[in-house]
Design a protein around this motif. Structure first.
Motif, PDB file in Angstrom:
ATOM      1  N   LEU A 130       1.714  41.146   2.114  1.00  0.00           N
ATOM      2  CA  LEU A 130       2.868  40.268   1.958  1.00  0.00           C
ATOM      3  C   LEU A 130       2.469  38.911   1.396  1.00  0.00           C
ATOM      4  N   PHE A 131       1.330  38.393   1.845  1.00  0.00           N
ATOM      5  CA  PHE A 131       0.857  37.105   1.357  1.00  0.00           C
ATOM      6  C   PHE A 131       0.553  37.169  -0.141  1.00  0.00           C
ATOM      7  N   LEU A 132      -0.204  38.190  -0.546  1.00  0.00           N
ATOM      8  CA  LEU A 132      -0.554  38.322  -1.960  1.00  0.00           C
ATOM      9  C   LEU A 132       0.673  38.637  -2.809  1.00  0.00           C
ATOM     10  N   GLY A 133       1.555  39.479  -2.290  1.00  0.00           N
ATOM     11  CA  GLY A 133       2.768  39.804  -3.032  1.00  0.00           C
ATOM     12  C   GLY A 133       3.663  38.591  -3.233  1.00  0.00           C
ATOM     13  N   HIS A 134       3.702  37.710  -2.229  1.00  0.00           N
ATOM     14  CA  HIS A 134       4.493  36.493  -2.341  1.00  0.00           C
ATOM     15  C   HIS A 134       3.970  35.610  -3.471  1.00  0.00           C
ATOM     16  N   GLN A 138       6.121  35.136  -6.790  1.00  0.00           N
ATOM     17  CA  GLN A 138       6.798  33.849  -6.787  1.00  0.00           C
ATOM     18  C   GLN A 138       6.126  32.818  -7.690  1.00  0.00           C
ATOM     19  N   PHE A 139       4.810  32.773  -7.687  1.00  0.00           N
ATOM     20  CA  PHE A 139       4.098  31.696  -8.370  1.00  0.00           C
ATOM     21  C   PHE A 139       3.283  32.161  -9.579  1.00  0.00           C
ATOM     22  N   PHE A 140       2.618  33.312  -9.447  1.00  0.00           N
ATOM     23  CA  PHE A 140       1.726  33.760 -10.518  1.00  0.00           C
ATOM     24  C   PHE A 140       2.433  34.711 -11.471  1.00  0.00           C
ATOM     25  N   ARG A 141       3.553  34.274 -12.006  1.00  0.00           N
ATOM     26  CA  ARG A 141       4.273  35.054 -13.000  1.00  0.00           C
ATOM     27  C   ARG A 141       3.970  34.501 -14.387  1.00  0.00           C
ATOM     28  N   GLN A 142       3.608  35.404 -15.297  1.00  0.00           N
ATOM     29  CA  GLN A 142       3.177  34.968 -16.617  1.00  0.00           C
ATOM     30  C   GLN A 142       4.350  34.479 -17.456  1.00  0.00           C
ATOM     31  N   ASP A 143       4.262  33.237 -17.904  1.00  0.00           N
ATOM     32  CA  ASP A 143       5.258  32.656 -18.801  1.00  0.00           C
ATOM     33  C   ASP A 143       4.858  33.010 -20.236  1.00  0.00           C
ATOM     34  N   PRO A 144       5.739  33.697 -20.993  1.00  0.00           N
ATOM     35  CA  PRO A 144       5.375  34.087 -22.366  1.00  0.00           C
ATOM     36  C   PRO A 144       5.079  32.900 -23.275  1.00  0.00           C
ATOM     37  N   LYS A 145       5.497  31.697 -22.863  1.00  0.00           N
ATOM     38  CA  LYS A 145       5.239  30.515 -23.679  1.00  0.00           C
ATOM     39  C   LYS A 145       3.866  29.903 -23.396  1.00  0.00           C
ATOM     40  N   ARG A 146       3.207  30.384 -22.335  1.00  0.00           N
ATOM     41  CA  ARG A 146       1.913  29.833 -21.965  1.00  0.00           C
ATOM     42  C   ARG A 146       0.818  30.842 -22.286  1.00  0.00           C
ATOM     43  N   ALA A 147      -0.419  30.357 -22.352  1.00  0.00           N
ATOM     44  CA  ALA A 147      -1.560  31.233 -22.637  1.00  0.00           C
ATOM     45  C   ALA A 147      -1.738  32.246 -21.513  1.00  0.00           C
ATOM     46  N   PRO A 148      -2.260  33.447 -21.819  1.00  0.00           N
ATOM     47  CA  PRO A 148      -2.492  34.447 -20.767  1.00  0.00           C
ATOM     48  C   PRO A 148      -3.338  33.876 -19.632  1.00  0.00           C
ATOM     49  N   GLY A 155      -3.847  24.487 -11.957  1.00  0.00           N
ATOM     50  CA  GLY A 155      -4.886  23.974 -12.833  1.00  0.00           C
ATOM     51  C   GLY A 155      -6.224  24.624 -12.578  1.00  0.00           C
ATOM     52  N   VAL A 156      -7.276  23.823 -12.579  1.00  0.00           N
ATOM     53  CA  VAL A 156      -8.641  24.307 -12.420  1.00  0.00           C
ATOM     54  C   VAL A 156      -8.801  25.048 -11.092  1.00  0.00           C
ATOM     55  N   PHE A 157      -9.471  26.221 -11.133  1.00  0.00           N
ATOM     56  CA  PHE A 157      -9.719  27.062  -9.959  1.00  0.00           C
ATOM     57  C   PHE A 157      -8.421  27.544  -9.299  1.00  0.00           C
ATOM     58  N   GLY A 158      -7.315  27.531 -10.044  1.00  0.00           N
ATOM     59  CA  GLY A 158      -6.056  27.992  -9.491  1.00  0.00           C
ATOM     60  C   GLY A 158      -5.420  27.024  -8.518  1.00  0.00           C
ATOM     61  N   ILE A 159      -5.931  25.794  -8.474  1.00  0.00           N
ATOM     62  CA  ILE A 159      -5.392  24.787  -7.557  1.00  0.00           C
ATOM     63  C   ILE A 159      -4.105  24.218  -8.143  1.00  0.00           C
ATOM     64  N   GLY A 160      -3.062  24.162  -7.320  1.00  0.00           N
ATOM     65  CA  GLY A 160      -1.795  23.652  -7.814  1.00  0.00           C
ATOM     66  C   GLY A 160      -0.903  23.133  -6.704  1.00  0.00           C
ATOM     67  N   LYS A 161       0.337  22.884  -7.036  1.00  0.00           N
ATOM     68  CA  LYS A 161       1.270  22.279  -6.085  1.00  0.00           C
ATOM     69  C   LYS A 161       1.547  23.183  -4.892  1.00  0.00           C
ATOM     70  N   ASN A 162       1.423  24.494  -5.079  1.00  0.00           N
ATOM     71  CA  ASN A 162       1.705  25.415  -3.984  1.00  0.00           C
ATOM     72  C   ASN A 162       0.434  25.989  -3.359  1.00  0.00           C
ATOM     73  N   PHE A 163      -0.701  25.355  -3.695  1.00  0.00           N
ATOM     74  CA  PHE A 163      -1.961  25.840  -3.136  1.00  0.00           C
ATOM     75  C   PHE A 163      -1.999  25.556  -1.634  1.00  0.00           C
ATOM     76  N   ILE A 164      -2.673  26.428  -0.887  1.00  0.00           N
ATOM     77  CA  ILE A 164      -2.636  26.364   0.578  1.00  0.00           C
ATOM     78  C   ILE A 164      -3.099  25.003   1.101  1.00  0.00           C
ATOM     79  N   PHE A 165      -4.209  24.516   0.576  1.00  0.00           N
ATOM     80  CA  PHE A 165      -4.800  23.292   1.116  1.00  0.00           C
ATOM     81  C   PHE A 165      -4.629  22.095   0.179  1.00  0.00           C
ATOM     82  N   TYR A 166      -3.682  22.191  -0.731  1.00  0.00           N
ATOM     83  CA  TYR A 166      -3.554  21.124  -1.732  1.00  0.00           C
ATOM     84  C   TYR A 166      -2.084  20.932  -2.074  1.00  0.00           C
TER      85      TYR A 166
END
Length: 305
Positions: A130-134, A138-148, A155-166
């Motif tokens: 459930l955690f990985l599916g969420h 929800q978050f790791f959906r590929q935008d066709p306008k962005r690079a694969p 950003g770097v290392f997958g750290i972002g606004k919805n990151f667990i500790f960040y």
């Protein structure tokens, strides 16, 4: 035997690159008709293989299909890097406390590798799924306008606004050359990790050990031949297709004779590619036709001369 095996691999590669490029040494600049040139400026095109597509999956030059495969490659590669770390870290460190307090199961009770699959309760696997599916939906959906592999707000290392500790803005690399270098490194590590994790699964499944202790695989039919010539480190008795799993000595001897014969021929053939680059026999190959040894091109073109 070792040199024969190397020569068989080498001469096939020489034939292949000669046939593609028309040069005995495979000058890529000569292969102007290659559909792979459509992607040779992409990330991940690195020496020594360049754009490596042995199955010709990108032979049609379809950019949309290439983009989809690149996104899949990155996703699988990132998962594989985490999986490899999941094999390595528990050998040196495990979380303190309980994985399942209700069943009295501690983290230290979980074995490494595939053995962990039978120890983690069903509820634990559901939580992981459930955690990985969420995150995937929800978050790791590929935008066709962005690079694969590039996701919004990460950003770097997958750290972002919805990151667990960040919770701040995602860290970014502003230097274009440094960013390209880092992304190339990620792809190289992804590819290595995908190969590595499959090797870990395979040896774990065979030996029951996360690190593939060969001494534990006592039922292996290959042990019938592990004292034969050619059984050398680091591979030991190498038979990935299981051709000798029946333990038939007569068939093994016939295959060994074929291996040695083909290996010796391949060693001569490899030398036949190399020597003419530096030395040609003086005089005529065919006096009646006025054909000198110096006139005979190297490689496959010699067949027409």
């Amino acid at each position: 035997i070792a040199k024969g095996r190397l020569a068989m691999m080498a001469i096939i590669a020489m034939f292949f690159q000669d046939g593609l490029t028309g040069s005995a040494w495979g000058d890529w600049a000569l292969y102007t008709d290659s559909p792979l040139r459509a992607f040779e400026a992409e990330l991940g095109v690195q020496p020594p293989t360049g754009f490596w597509d042995p199955l010709g999956l990108s032979a049609d030059g379809d950019a949309a299909t290439f983009r989809r495969r690149r996104a899949v490659e990155l996703k699988h590669g990132r998962i594989s890097m985490l999986a490899c770390m999941g094999y390595i870290v528990p050998e040196y460190y495990k979380f303190p406390g309980y994985l399942s307090p209700s069943t009295g199961l501690k983290f230290s009770d979980i074995p490494g590798g595939l053995g962990a699959l039978s120890k983690v309760p069903l509820e634990g696997w559901l939580q992981i799924g459930l955690f990985l599916g969420h995150y995937e939906g929800q978050f790791f959906r590929q935008d066709p306008k962005r690079a694969p592999g590039d996701f919004a707000d990460y950003g770097v290392f997958g750290i972002g606004k919805n990151f667990i500790f960040y919770r701040g803005d995602p860290p970014v690399i502003t230097d274009p050359e440094l960013k390209k270098k880092k992304l190339n490194s990620e792809l190289a590590n992804c590819r290595l990790a995908m190969v590595a994790i499959m090797g870990m699964f395979y040896q774990d499944g065979l030996t029951g050990s996360a690190w593939g202790d060969w001494s534990l695989y006592t039922d292996s039919p290959l042990r019938a031949f592990e004292t034969e010539l050619g059984v050398q480190p680091p591979l030991g008795y190498f038979d990935p297709l299981g051709l000798s799993k029946d333990g038939d000595k007569e068939i093994f001897n016939r295959r060994r004779e074929s291996e040695i014969k083909n290996g010796r021929v391949a060693m001569y053939a490899a030398m036949g590619y190399i020597v003419p680059e530096y030395y040609r026999i003086p005089g005529f190959l065919s006096p009646s036709a006025g054909l000198k040894f110096a006139d005979v091109p190297n490689g496959l073109k010699a067949l027409q001369a």
